[in-house]
Design an enzyme around this catalytic site. Sequence first.
Site, PDB file in Angstrom:
ATOM      1  N   ASN A   8       0.901  -1.206   0.037  1.00  0.00           N
ATOM      2  CA  ASN A   8      -0.044   0.252  -0.144  1.00  0.00           C
ATOM      3  C   ASN A   8       0.908   1.159   0.094  1.00  0.00           C
ATOM      4  O   ASN A   8       1.351   1.733   1.052  1.00  0.00           O
ATOM      5  CB  ASN A   8      -0.894  -0.069   1.276  1.00  0.00           C
ATOM      6  CG  ASN A   8      -1.804   1.145   1.463  1.00  0.00           C
ATOM      7  OD1 ASN A   8      -2.043   1.754   0.475  1.00  0.00           O
ATOM      8  ND2 ASN A   8      -2.365   1.269   2.418  1.00  0.00           N
ATOM      9  N   TRP A   9       0.975   1.820  -1.181  1.00  0.00           N
ATOM     10  CA  TRP A   9       2.060   3.002  -1.194  1.00  0.00           C
ATOM     11  C   TRP A   9       1.277   4.469  -0.866  1.00  0.00           C
ATOM     12  O   TRP A   9       2.111   5.313  -0.656  1.00  0.00           O
ATOM     13  CB  TRP A   9       2.373   3.236  -2.739  1.00  0.00           C
ATOM     14  CG  TRP A   9       3.086   2.041  -3.341  1.00  0.00           C
ATOM     15  CD1 TRP A   9       3.528   0.829  -2.921  1.00  0.00           C
ATOM     16  CD2 TRP A   9       3.872   2.321  -4.724  1.00  0.00           C
ATOM     17  NE1 TRP A   9       4.348   0.277  -3.738  1.00  0.00           N
ATOM     18  CE2 TRP A   9       4.400   1.060  -4.826  1.00  0.00           C
ATOM     19  CE3 TRP A   9       3.570   2.732  -5.904  1.00  0.00           C
ATOM     20  CZ2 TRP A   9       5.116   0.668  -5.892  1.00  0.00           C
ATOM     21  CZ3 TRP A   9       4.343   2.708  -7.147  1.00  0.00           C
ATOM     22  CH2 TRP A   9       5.014   1.358  -7.118  1.00  0.00           C
ATOM     23  N   LYS A  10       0.236   4.281  -0.329  1.00  0.00           N
ATOM     24  CA  LYS A  10      -0.513   5.316   0.009  1.00  0.00           C
ATOM     25  C   LYS A  10      -0.337   6.489  -0.934  1.00  0.00           C
ATOM     26  O   LYS A  10      -0.274   6.166  -2.072  1.00  0.00           O
ATOM     27  CB  LYS A  10      -0.182   5.678   1.434  1.00  0.00           C
ATOM     28  CG  LYS A  10      -0.230   4.405   2.140  1.00  0.00           C
ATOM     29  CD  LYS A  10      -0.191   4.684   3.786  1.00  0.00           C
ATOM     30  CE  LYS A  10      -0.364   3.500   4.762  1.00  0.00           C
ATOM     31  NZ  LYS A  10      -0.277   3.732   6.155  1.00  0.00           N
ATOM     32  N   HIS A  95      -9.903   1.388   4.562  1.00  0.00           N
ATOM     33  CA  HIS A  95      -8.628   1.602   5.332  1.00  0.00           C
ATOM     34  C   HIS A  95      -8.727   2.673   6.424  1.00  0.00           C
ATOM     35  O   HIS A  95      -9.669   3.735   6.238  1.00  0.00           O
ATOM     36  CB  HIS A  95      -7.664   2.184   4.274  1.00  0.00           C
ATOM     37  CG  HIS A  95      -6.045   2.178   4.849  1.00  0.00           C
ATOM     38  ND1 HIS A  95      -5.714   3.350   5.700  1.00  0.00           N
ATOM     39  CD2 HIS A  95      -5.194   1.317   4.770  1.00  0.00           C
ATOM     40  CE1 HIS A  95      -4.452   2.913   6.165  1.00  0.00           C
ATOM     41  NE2 HIS A  95      -4.252   1.726   5.550  1.00  0.00           N
ATOM     42  N   GLU A 165      -6.011  -4.503  10.779  1.00  0.00           N
ATOM     43  CA  GLU A 165      -4.997  -3.485  10.964  1.00  0.00           C
ATOM     44  C   GLU A 165      -5.448  -2.903  12.098  1.00  0.00           C
ATOM     45  O   GLU A 165      -6.353  -1.712  12.198  1.00  0.00           O
ATOM     46  CB  GLU A 165      -4.891  -2.328  10.100  1.00  0.00           C
ATOM     47  CG  GLU A 165      -4.626  -3.192   8.541  1.00  0.00           C
ATOM     48  CD  GLU A 165      -3.868  -2.233   7.315  1.00  0.00           C
ATOM     49  OE1 GLU A 165      -2.831  -2.139   7.397  1.00  0.00           O
ATOM     50  OE2 GLU A 165      -4.503  -1.261   7.086  1.00  0.00           O
ATOM     51  N   GLY A 231       2.564  -0.716   4.710  1.00  0.00           N
ATOM     52  CA  GLY A 231       2.466   0.405   4.133  1.00  0.00           C
ATOM     53  C   GLY A 231       3.979   1.070   3.918  1.00  0.00           C
ATOM     54  O   GLY A 231       4.497   0.798   3.001  1.00  0.00           O
TER      55      GLY A 231
HETATM   56  P1  PGA Z   1       2.538   0.859   7.823  1.00  0.00           P
HETATM   57  O1  PGA Z   1       1.246   0.983   7.366  1.00  0.00           O
HETATM   58  O2  PGA Z   1       3.062  -0.439   7.366  1.00  0.00           O
HETATM   59  O3  PGA Z   1       3.330   2.100   7.391  1.00  0.00           O
HETATM   60  O4  PGA Z   1       2.494   0.739   9.397  1.00  0.00           O
HETATM   61  C1  PGA Z   1       0.184  -0.058   7.061  1.00  0.00           C
HETATM   62  C2  PGA Z   1      -0.954   0.560   6.555  1.00  0.00           C
HETATM   63  O5  PGA Z   1      -1.668   1.474   7.070  1.00  0.00           O
HETATM   64  O6  PGA Z   1      -1.713  -0.327   5.776  1.00  0.00           O
END
Ligand code: PGA
Length: 248
Positions: A8-10, A95, A165, A231
């Site tokens: 998940n590159w956000k 999410h 999550e 992430g």
């Molecule tokens: P993170 O994010 O791996 O940076 O903690 C996970 C996510 O929000 O999917």
Amino acid sequence: MNSIVVANWKMNPATLKEAKMLFEATRKAADAAKGVSVIVAPPAIFLRDLSRSYKGRRITFAAQNAHFEQGGSFTGETSLAQARDAKATAVIVGHAERRAGGETNDDTRKKVSAAIVAQLTPILCVGEQKRAQGGEHFTTIKEQLRAGLADVPAAKLSKMIIAYEPVWAIGADKPMSPRDMHEMTIFIHKMIVESHGQAGMNVRILYGGAVDETNALEMISDGHVHGLLVGRASTNAFKFKHLLESLA
Ligand code: PGA
């Protein structure tokens, strides 16, 4: 069964050029990682460019979000059909960062069922804000699952992915303990079996929150999950390569 790793590159990186470089590194790492299926979820604006150039099988693509309506006056939104046209085969729903921005349980219900109709795999994210001694988090997860899966027929559950999550572990230094994840894996399956019958066992469950190359394998083996939603470590080519290597 292959482990699943969602990258998940956000809202990263800043340019298409950098996205292509990150994707190329991800592609090489994924090619080398036998037994791992990688789902790359780039920003929507990069999705088509990346999917168009990819000819392999190890990677598939997901949208980070999509609207449940088929079209119309929804400024700034992407539809499921548009995501599919850009070669996404999955979509992240609910999410924590979108729930924080106002996405409700009822929105997740509509998105999950619209995604199934559009033949995209919904990756439904659930997770509590914080943990207290009283076990209130189980009530939160139960409600998120009930709402998100309310319109999903039992026969479609094998198409679903649930990403657990805990919000307090997203962006944190450390993930939840694999032992606690194992408890949650059992709980999630139990809740879905209660609502949908034995087919609930077919739902794949991922863990997400502070996963990196040092803790990924332990989370899969001791947390009894099918895979991980990653992430930060997915936008660091070096870390992501080592993460996939650790699972291969
Ligand atoms: P993170 O994010 O791996 O940076 O903690 C996970 C996510 O929000 O999917």
